[in-house]
Design a protein around this motif. Structure first.
Motif, mmCIF file in Angstrom:
data_model
loop_
_atom_site.group_PDB
_atom_site.id
_atom_site.type_symbol
_atom_site.label_atom_id
_atom_site.label_comp_id
_atom_site.label_asym_id
_atom_site.label_seq_id
_atom_site.Cartn_x
_atom_site.Cartn_y
_atom_site.Cartn_z
ATOM 1 N N GLY A 512 -97.567 57.781 2.918
ATOM 2 C CA GLY A 512 -96.352 57.420 3.670
ATOM 3 C C GLY A 512 -96.209 56.237 4.224
ATOM 4 O O GLY A 512 -95.626 56.064 5.181
ATOM 5 N N ASN A 513 -96.607 55.320 3.519
ATOM 6 C CA ASN A 513 -96.459 53.861 3.777
ATOM 7 C C ASN A 513 -95.324 53.171 3.102
ATOM 8 O O ASN A 513 -95.263 51.971 2.980
ATOM 9 N N THR A 778 -105.754 48.738 1.526
ATOM 10 C CA THR A 778 -104.981 48.889 2.623
ATOM 11 C C THR A 778 -104.060 50.229 2.194
ATOM 12 O O THR A 778 -103.997 51.269 2.987
ATOM 13 N N GLU A 779 -103.649 50.449 1.046
ATOM 14 C CA GLU A 779 -102.843 51.550 0.669
ATOM 15 C C GLU A 779 -103.770 52.841 0.509
ATOM 16 O O GLU A 779 -103.699 53.968 0.981
ATOM 17 N N ILE A 780 -104.986 52.499 -0.069
ATOM 18 C CA ILE A 780 -105.861 53.903 -0.500
ATOM 19 C C ILE A 780 -106.557 54.109 1.334
ATOM 20 O O ILE A 780 -106.501 55.384 1.440
ATOM 21 N N CYS A 781 -106.732 53.103 2.089
ATOM 22 C CA CYS A 781 -107.277 53.510 3.470
ATOM 23 C C CYS A 781 -106.118 54.578 4.196
ATOM 24 O O CYS A 781 -106.261 55.467 5.070
ATOM 25 N N GLU A 782 -105.060 53.914 4.193
ATOM 26 C CA GLU A 782 -103.789 54.450 4.659
ATOM 27 C C GLU A 782 -103.748 56.104 4.130
ATOM 28 O O GLU A 782 -103.221 56.864 4.886
ATOM 29 N N GLU A 783 -103.749 56.049 2.862
ATOM 30 C CA GLU A 783 -103.686 57.442 2.450
ATOM 31 C C GLU A 783 -104.745 58.345 2.859
ATOM 32 O O GLU A 783 -104.657 59.330 3.012
ATOM 33 N N PHE A 834 -99.319 49.296 10.460
ATOM 34 C CA PHE A 834 -99.538 50.576 10.472
ATOM 35 C C PHE A 834 -100.502 50.752 11.790
ATOM 36 O O PHE A 834 -100.601 51.961 12.318
ATOM 37 N N ALA A 835 -101.235 50.032 12.329
ATOM 38 C CA ALA A 835 -101.683 50.346 13.672
ATOM 39 C C ALA A 835 -100.731 50.480 14.791
ATOM 40 O O ALA A 835 -101.161 51.471 15.518
#
Length: 910
Positions: A512-513, A778-783, A834-835
């Motif tokens: 969702g980023n 970044t993208e994997i952590c947000e997922e 994101f934060a």
């Protein structure tokens, strides 16, 4: 070059510039019985780009579903825009954590491609009455699509024994061919030893046997008559119901010694039945420019001293059967008209091909034609049938070659060469002799001057791979010239269905980023304009600087040299990009952001390249990737950050591509290689490489680029299989990072690969690198934060996102010390965003935009300028923007799209 969202005519003109069987559901939506209401609306699929219906072999696409809405094992139905049922074959690609279906793959038939819109929904329906039939005997696999019957060998050097259409054998003896020599063509030696090899089957199995689509997978190695074995291969054959076409995916894996094994040619070859008069044997080649077709008969009847008549010449020119009603002065002298049995189209450079022909191997070649960019499609056959075959991205992946041999006999041969025998032999040796860099100190000095991370023995090509795509059409008559052009378009621009990006945005796929492009306010419109500018800039750079070739196509260069007005193609670590700072992810997120066909095709080419060429698939470095270098495999830093599954998974889920699935599987245990290969070889390691005791099954892992790649591989494997063991390893590693003294700021620890457990570091100091979060972490952590409920991990990741770009005072207050001299602040603005989004903090949102627009270690908007350099300053005119580097553009693009997604409502007006 890449803009495929246009007509065939426009595309052809612009292209000149440019392990077990799947579980599947076979459904035919004749009488639809929708499943009980479960809140799932039909998913609309759209064609990526226009194409000619009926020429393709079928289409396969990926569809995403809302979490918890579609049960594992569900059937699916498909309809067109008129709610008419369409045949569909379905199978799972990925599952949500609750076990419901997340991604599914769906195949539709060639006949379904006439639909303008297609909808897929869970539902029950009748089984197919007609389907692809796959039967097995002790030594063959038989596939019947309804139009062709293919006999596939289980062993030996012939993969395809025969292909029959309407009871006539048209194709036979389909095999892989390899020419290998013991030295390069540039050597001064008078004797070069060359051997012929044929692909020998080690294993073949039915990977999928469905009603609409069946897949046969071969693995093996090429073998010479003397028994020498070299160059492993993986080949897949794709068959579709009621189709005369076969898709072939061919992968070679280089296992030779670069100084001894030079590939002179590698390809795939087919025998073609030609049991008619020589004047009815036809040859065709297609030129991408001007919609050109080279069309000749083996024994030509035009241009003769005696005219055979218009009916005869028109029939031959159009590939129709010539009735033997010749005037006497012609019919009695046919034996004196030369029959040209051999033809070759050779694409030796990206913008130059030639066609030549000869009567036989005992006689001279004569020139038959020239051009710039051949489409890579050839035909050999008669009015009673033949084989049309082509290599996708033919001129882009030069040197390539199409050979017709023995067309003046009853069995001709059509060979598609992925590497042209006419070209110099493939030379994979490292480009310099090491320059006496025989100590660590000297290698560090080399890194300081050319940015090249060099170490003897590490710049090897052993284990790198290359995948080529082929289309075969087994036809019942010589195709018309218009049909050949349609085949050429389909070859280069295969049809693809995709979910509407707006629908994918609603489901927040891939974390969702990202969001759909929005020009509703001037500030957002300005960013959209800049995103478009950067993408188009690189498309033009590919053409201007000819980033083409068998081993190069799909990659970008890393850094520009404004003094020479070219990219630093020959300077150490500044040359080929090799996914540095997530170029792949920039392109894939930009496709989701825009839904543009041209963006998809560029991202697709990069995924093919970086997943194969930039990664070692066998040998001591497998399955790690190589950092950027003059040669794709040249850097001694072999790293998970290059081979990461994060760069491949989007293409896999959007297409269901099996070869990319292999690459994802390959990465599941990749971390074990870190036990013997240290990824950051020339970076200061300190005197104590092993600072703390660790279990035997453990490897040193950084929480940034290393763990980001490990997490991507484990997440993808868990999604694809539902494996509880992989899930446990992934979640255990997440909890262990959160338990570190400083969370992500602890930097690294020892990972037990079998359990996912990290040793808790005793070091209270922080350790952070500007590279940690810019290779997919970044993208994997947000997922992961969106996917699983792990509050401690979420807290640790939010801390990293808040503090990376924070002031030294804020860092010191929370961490006990500051993280000085951090770089890539612009790229990390997306972490701040994101934060801000996760905590609903408007102050953080404002800070994110401030960081983004400040452009530190990135790009300041408004300072770029596109200028044209021409005349004696350059070899050819070029357009350049000196503010651009691939690192900066990739991170700028990701930051722009993620800031828009997370805090777009807070974008400053000015």
């Amino acid at each position: 070059m890449y803009n495929l969202s246009e007509s065939r005519r426009g595309f052809l003109k612009k292209s000149a510039l440019l392990v077990s069987s799947y579980p599947f559901r076979n459904t035919l939506s004749d009488s639809l019985t929708f499943a009980p209401s479960n809140g799932v609306n039909p998913v609309e699929l759209k064609w990526l780009a226009p194409f000619k219906a009926g020429i393709a072999s079928g289409v396969t696409c990926g569809v995403c579903w809302p979490q918890g809405k579609v049960k594992k094992g569900s059937d699916f139905i498909a309809t067109d825009e008129k709610q008419q049922g369409l045949p569909v074959q379905s199978w799972p690609l990925a599952y949500w954590p609750d076990g419901s279906l997340k991604w599914t793959a769906h195949t539709l038939t060639t006949d379904s491609t006439i639909a303008k819109q297609i909808f897929v929904k869970p539902g029950k329906s009748k089984n197919l009455d007609k389907k692809v039939l796959v039967t097995e005997t002790s030594d063959t696999i038989q596939v019947d699509t309804g139009k062709i019957r293919c006999s596939i060998a289980r062993s030996g050097s012939v993969l395809i024994r025969s292909i029959v259409r309407q009871e006539s054998e048209i194709v036979k003896d389909g095999k892989l061919v390899l020419l290998l020599q013991d030295q390069s063509d540039s050597e001064e030696s008078l004797v070069i030893r060359r051997e012929n090899f044929q692909g020998t089957i080690a294993d073949v199995h039915i990977e999928q046997a469905g009603p609409l689509r069946s897949v046969i997978k071969f693995t093996g190695i090429h073998q010479s008559a003397a028994g020498q074995k070299q160059i492993p291969f993986v080949v897949r054959l794709y068959f579709h119901h009621n189709s005369e076409a076969i898709r072939v995916m061919h992968t070679l894996i280089y296992d030779g010694e670069e100084s001894q094994h030079f590939i002179k040619g590698i390809g795939i070859s087919f025998g073609v039945t030609l049991k008619e008069e020589l004047y009815n044997h036809h040859i065709r080649f297609v030129n991408s420019e001007h919609e050109g077709v080279f069309a000749e008969a083996v024994q030509g009847l035009t241009g003769l001293r005696r005219d055979p008549g218009k009916a005869i010449t028109d029939a031959q020119l159009n590939g129709k059967a010539v009735e033997p009603n010749f005037p006497k002065e012609v019919g009695t002298r046919l034996q004196y008209i030369p029959a040209f049995g051999d033809y070759t189209l050779s694409q030796g450079e990206y913008n130059a091909f030639s066609i030549r022909k000869r009567t036989s191997a005992k006689h001279s070649w004569i020139t038959a034609g020239h051009g710039q960019k051949a489409i890579g499609l050839a035909y050999l056959g008669t009015p009673s049938g033949g084989l049309a075959a082509g290599i996708r991205n033919f001129w882009q992946s030069y040197p390539a070659q199409l050979d017709v041999r023995d067309a003046n006999t009853e069995t001709g041969r059509l060979t598609l060469w992925f590497w042209a025998p006419d070209a110099p032999a493939m030379d994979l040796r490292f480009y310099h002799d090491g320059m006496e860099q025989d100590t660590f100190a000297k290698q560090r000095e080399g890194l300081e001057i050319t940015y090249e991370d060099y170490e003897p023995g590490f710049g090897t090509a052993k284990g790198v791979a290359r995948t080529s795509e082929v289309m075969l059409w087994v036809v019942e008559a010589t195709p018309s010239r218009e049909t050949l052009l349609e085949m050429a378009d389909t070859l280069q621009n295969p049809p693809l269905l995709v979910c509407d990006p707006g629908y994918l945005e609603q489901l927040k796929v891939f974390g969702g980023n990202w969001s759909r492009a929005d020009v509703s306010v001037p500030a957002k419109a300005a960013l959209e304009k800049q995103l478009d500018y950067y993408f188009n800039y690189y498309v033009h750079q590919v053409e201007q600087h000819q980033w083409y070739g068998f081993w190069n196509y799909g990659d970008f260069m890393h850094t520009y040299d404004p003094d020479r007005h070219t990219w630093r193609y020959d300077v150490g670590g500044f040359a080929w990009d090799n996914s540095e700072l997530s170029t792949d992810l920039w392109l894939w997120y930009y496709f989701l952001h825009t839904g543009r066909a041209d963006v998809f095709r560029v991202a697709e080419a990069m995924t093919r390249h970086t997943g194969e060429v930039d990664v070692h698939h066998l040998g001591p470095f497998a399955p790690l990737g190589s950092r950027h270098n003059v040669m794709h495999w040249g850097c001694s830093a072999k790293q998970l950050r290059i081979s990461t599954a994060a760069n491949r998974r989007m293409y896999y889920y959007l297409t269901g591509d099996e070869r990319v699935g292999d690459l994802l599987t390959e990465q599941v245990e990749a971390a074990r290689t870190l036990a013997k290969i240290i990824p950051g070889r020339k970076l200061p390691q300190g005197e104590d490489v092993n600072p703390t005791p660790h279990p035997l099954d453990s490897v040193p892992v950084g929480f940034g680029t290393d763990w980001g790649a490990i997490a991507a591989a484990w997440l993808t494997q868990w999604e694809r299989t539902g494996d509880p063991g992989i899930r446990k390893r992934l979640l255990t590693s997440m909890r262990a990072i959160a338990a570190q003294p400083k969370g992500f700021f602890t930097g690294s620890s020892w990972l037990n690969v079998s359990t996912g457990e990290f040793t808790i570091s005793q070091d209270k100091d922080i350790s952070v690198s500007h590279l940690s979060a810019v290779f997919g972490l970044t993208e994997i952590c947000e997922e992961l934060v969106a996917l699983v409920n792990e509050p401690a991990f979420t807290k640790a990741w939010l801390q990293y996102c808040r503090l990376y770009n924070a002031s030294e005072e804020e860092q010191k207050s929370e961490l006990g010390q500051s993280a000085s001299k951090l770089n890539l602040q612009q790229g990390h603005s997306r972490l701040t965003a994101f934060a801000a989004s996760h905590t609903q903090d408007k102050t953080l949102a404002a800070r994110a935009w401030k960081e983004f627009y400040a452009g530190k270690a990135g790009i300041v908007l408004g300072k770029g300028k596109l200028v044209t350099i021409k005349g004696s300053q350059v070899l050819n005119p070029v357009e350049e923007d000196r503010t651009i580097s691939t690192n900066a553009v990739a991170q700028w693009g990701l930051a722009a799209m993620q800031c828009l997604a997370y805090v777009g409502q807070y974008i400053p007006e000015n």
